[in-house]
Design a protein around this motif. Structure first.
Motif, PDB file in Angstrom:
ATOM      1  N   GLN A  13       2.116  -0.806  -0.243  1.00 13.94           N
ATOM      2  CA  GLN A  13       2.140   0.595  -1.156  1.00 13.94           C
ATOM      3  C   GLN A  13       1.450   1.485   0.061  1.00 13.94           C
ATOM      4  OE1 GLN A  13      -0.192  -0.053  -4.515  1.00 13.94           O
ATOM      5  NE2 GLN A  13       1.851  -0.177  -5.906  1.00 13.94           N
ATOM      6  N   ALA A  14       2.133   2.693  -0.348  1.00 14.97           N
ATOM      7  CA  ALA A  14       1.553   3.940   0.224  1.00 14.97           C
ATOM      8  C   ALA A  14      -0.207   4.014   0.352  1.00 14.97           C
ATOM      9  CB  ALA A  14       2.175   5.263  -0.285  1.00 14.97           C
ATOM     10  N   LYS A  87       2.890   5.725   4.953  1.00 15.28           N
ATOM     11  CA  LYS A  87       3.597   6.602   4.086  1.00 15.28           C
ATOM     12  C   LYS A  87       5.098   6.079   3.829  1.00 15.28           C
ATOM     13  CE  LYS A  87       0.990  10.451   6.128  1.00 15.28           C
ATOM     14  NZ  LYS A  87       1.167  11.648   7.011  1.00 15.28           N
ATOM     15  N   SER A  88       5.809   6.241   2.840  1.00 16.66           N
ATOM     16  CA  SER A  88       7.267   6.058   2.450  1.00 16.66           C
ATOM     17  C   SER A  88       7.917   6.245   3.757  1.00 16.66           C
ATOM     18  CB  SER A  88       7.508   6.676   1.291  1.00 16.66           C
ATOM     19  OG  SER A  88       7.591   7.977   1.280  1.00 16.66           O
ATOM     20  N   GLN A 126       6.110   4.052  -2.938  1.00 18.61           N
ATOM     21  CA  GLN A 126       5.315   5.122  -3.457  1.00 18.61           C
ATOM     22  C   GLN A 126       4.267   4.528  -4.455  1.00 18.61           C
ATOM     23  OE1 GLN A 126       4.345   7.970  -2.367  1.00 18.61           O
ATOM     24  NE2 GLN A 126       6.288   8.688  -1.129  1.00 18.61           N
TER      25      GLN A 126
END
Length: 126
Positions: A13-14, A87-88, A126
């Protein structure tokens, strides 16, 4: 020489972290620099982080500066990429690469690298 082999990719996950490893026995002594590139669909492969001979100098692309750290173990058998605060937009296939023995530009270019791993997928949601 043995092929470069990446490991450590996966889904996170971010805001999370991953550490990529590259089995690179022998390359550190025959390459001017070693590094990590990434390929995002629809975009050119880009240099993410590169370490130069002796480990005295490193390069990071602007988007990962302060979040990613490239390193080698003392025996220079394994190349690492510690990725924090993911980050994505960091999602993609990450490749380990070793350069020609006599040169490596700064900033590095794909053409500087003569040996490539098969890549490992990193997916940041995200």
């Amino acid at each position: 020489q043995e092929p470069l082999v990446e490991s450590g990719g996966g889904s996170v996950q971010a805001g999370g972290s991953l550490r990529l490893s590259c089995a690179a026995s022998g390359y550190a002594f025959t390459s001017y620099c070693m590094g990590w590139f990434r390929q995002i669909p629809g975009m050119e492969r880009e240099a993410v982080a590169v370490i130069y001979t002796g480990g005295d100098m490193t390069y990071y692309t602007d988007s990962v500066e302060g979040r990613f750290t490239i390193s080698q173990d003392q025996a220079k058998i394994t190349l690492y990429l510690q990725m924090n605060s993911l980050k994505s937009e960091d999602s993609g296939i990450y490749y380990c690469a070793a350069s020609h023995p006599t040169w490596c530009d700064y900033p590095p270019r794909q053409e500087d690298f003569s040996h490539w791993g098969q890549g490992t997928q990193v997916t940041v949601s995200q």
